[in-house]
Design an enzyme around this catalytic site. Structure first.
Site, mmCIF file in Angstrom:
data_model
loop_
_atom_site.group_PDB
_atom_site.id
_atom_site.type_symbol
_atom_site.label_atom_id
_atom_site.label_comp_id
_atom_site.label_asym_id
_atom_site.label_seq_id
_atom_site.Cartn_x
_atom_site.Cartn_y
_atom_site.Cartn_z
ATOM 1 C CB SER A 1 -0.964 0.013 1.188
ATOM 2 O OG SER A 1 -2.069 -0.821 0.928
ATOM 3 C CE LYS B 1 -4.624 1.980 -0.432
ATOM 4 N NZ LYS B 1 -3.984 0.673 -0.240
ATOM 5 C CB SER C 1 -4.480 1.421 3.914
ATOM 6 O OG SER C 1 -3.623 1.058 2.853
ATOM 7 C CG ASN C 2 -11.158 2.647 1.084
ATOM 8 O OD1 ASN C 2 -11.300 2.184 -0.037
ATOM 9 N ND2 ASN C 2 -12.142 2.720 1.971
ATOM 10 C CB THR D 1 1.058 0.858 7.126
ATOM 11 O OG1 THR D 1 -0.322 1.096 6.800
ATOM 12 C CG2 THR D 1 1.381 1.518 8.457
#
Length: 485
Positions: free
Chosen positions: A73, A76, A322-323, A435
């Site tokens: 992630s 992102k 963290s979508n 993260t």
């Protein structure tokens, strides 16, 4: 001057590039991190660590910093930067309700269209508001069909490299221009399924779906037992909306809860809207009215609409929690805005182009999705820190920084995925970082201030790990926060 940090090098394998380098000014920090990297949990793993001065971008520590690794992630970070630059902090998604018919005597003599334009934050209450607005316009009946328009984006629902084993769950939900979320975490395209113990032993567990929708079919094979260990699974059958619940639930046991991804979320949003219309007293009349997907005519009249929260506001649940769905929606939206095509191909092109503008070496990077779910994404830790340094000069940087999880802060929309990590000084409230977690991949990249008050940028990418390695990432962040020259 850059010098080789020779201490603790025996554990490194041979390679043409230096494995560990640090400036002489940061040699002590380098040695501290080298000790951390001797942890046996990293045996057989590949770890890239990059640390830079936030002010100049100078690399002060590099351990396999040029090695391409899976970012999970941390991908992102590139997506958020591209979205803030391309769409802007004030960007909003729009959802429209339209018709191609005339209203006569309280009856809409034709079709009603629900047109989605990517909003991942629509809740059941928003569909209720649409229905209430239609009532206020005098609509009591609809002599036509209810049609969902999801043509704002293409028809490809899943990004590259999603595993079948993940498709059942919210973190791998299908992406559609017309979708809905179950609560204010905005996990678009998913429902919450709960299994409660029944009051009668031997009976099936009591199942609750939120929001209530007829799109999901529950197949309940569970049993309530007097006592014992809870042993229950909730999973959607691939290619269907059959959600199967199996196992045992002991009386007095805790509730089992899963966020389940819906197959074809456009129908999910459409079903919620139809329920809202019914609840507000609006009836469908005529012979066999249909609920289906289609395209709203260009001449359709706008009856009501809703704008989403701003991208600045959306960046909080997107990055803090963290979508994945938010990342992939933003990719398609960028493709639509820049190139007129709401696809992953065009969206990832925008992310790559923006990353290049920020100074990243795109020849060293492979982008396969916007969320980091793909195990084929590749980026060196030095390029992650390059990005984190570069974004500081952008006008939207305060929003970017504010979106990052903050170490040890319990509030979910502040601490995010770091709320239960690094909860003591000097890291609590200090380390702000993204993260990343996949099977055999872990990452942590962001900002930390040393005891001397110097802001450093860091990236830790760990691949091929078979143990819990987040404590090692936390130790490295702590070493940075503890550092004094």
């Amino acid at each position: 001057m850059v010098i080789a940090v020779l201490a603790f090098l025996p554990f490194l394998i041979e390679d043409s590039q230096p494995k560990v380098i640090a400036t002489d000014e940061y040699a002590q920090l380098g040695n501290s991190i080298n000790k951390i990297l001797q942890d046996q949990r990293l045996d057989g793993a590949t770890t890239g660590v990059s640390i830079r001065k936030a002010t100049t971008g100078e690399i002060v520590y590099d351990h396999f910093g040029e090695t391409r690794l899976h970012p999970a992630s941390n991908m992102k970070l590139l997506t958020a930067a591209a979205a803030l630059e391309t769409l802007g902090e004030d960007y909003r998604f729009t959802t429209e309700v339209l018709t191609d018919a005339q209203l006569k005597g309280g009856v809409l003599q034709g079709n009603l269209y629900l047109k989605g334009k990517g909003d991942p934050t629509l809740l059941k209450q928003d569909f209720d508001a649409f229905a209430q607005n239609l009532v206020s316009k005098g609509i009591k009946k609809i002599n036509g069909d209810l049609i969902g328009d999801d043509t704002w984006y293409d028809k490809i629902r899943l990004s590259s490299d999603i595993n079948w084993s993940d498709e059942s769950y919210y973190y791998a939900a299908q992406v559609s221009a017309l979708t809905a979320s179950p609560n204010a975490d905005f996990d678009a395209g998913s429902v919450i399924v709960e299994a409660h113990a029944n009051s009668t032993i031997g009976e099936q567990a009591t199942i609750k779906v939120s929001p209530e929708t007829d799109v999901v079919k529950i197949i309940n094979r569970s049993t309530t037992v007097a006592s014992g260990t809870k042993n229950i699974t909730i999973e959607r059958e691939h290619g269907t909306n059959n959600v199967v619940i199996e196992g045992t639930v002991p009386v007095g046991g805790t509730v089992t809860r899963e966020w389940i991804a819906v197959w074809e979320p456009s129908y999910y949003a459409l079903d919620l809207f139809k329920k809202s219309l019914t609840e507000q007293g609006i009836k469908f009349v005529g012979s066999k009215p249909k609920v289906t997907l289609g395209k709203a005519p260009k001449q359709a009249q706008l009856l009501t609409s809703k704008d989403s929260m701003t991208l600045k506001e959306l960046s909080i649940p997107f990055m803090k929690l963290s979508n994945n769905a938010h990342a992939e929606v933003l990719a398609k939206e960028m493709g639509k805005v820049v190139y007129g095509e709401g696809s992953w191909d065009k969206g990832l092109q925008v992310i790559g182009e923006n990353s290049s503008k920020l100074g990243l070496d795109m020849e060293r990077i492979m982008i396969r999705d916007a969320s980091g779910m793909s195990h084929i994404n590749l980026i060196p830790s030095n390029e992650v820190t390059n990005l984190l340094v570069s974004v500081q000069k952008e006008p939207w940087y305060p929003t970017f920084l504010n979106s990052l999880p903050v170490a040890g802060v319990a509030e979910r929309f502040v601490g995010g995925t770091l709320r239960n990590r690094m909860k003591t000084e000097p890291t609590v409230g200090n380390v702000k970082a993204k993260t990343g977690t996949l099977t055999a991949v872990s990452a942590l990249s962001g900002y930390a201030t040393t005891k001397d008050g110097e802001l450093l940028v860091f990236s830790v990418l760990i691949n091929n790990d078979l143990a819990a390695v987040t404590p090692i990432e936390d130790q490295i962040a702590t070493a940075i926060a503890n550092y004094t020259k």
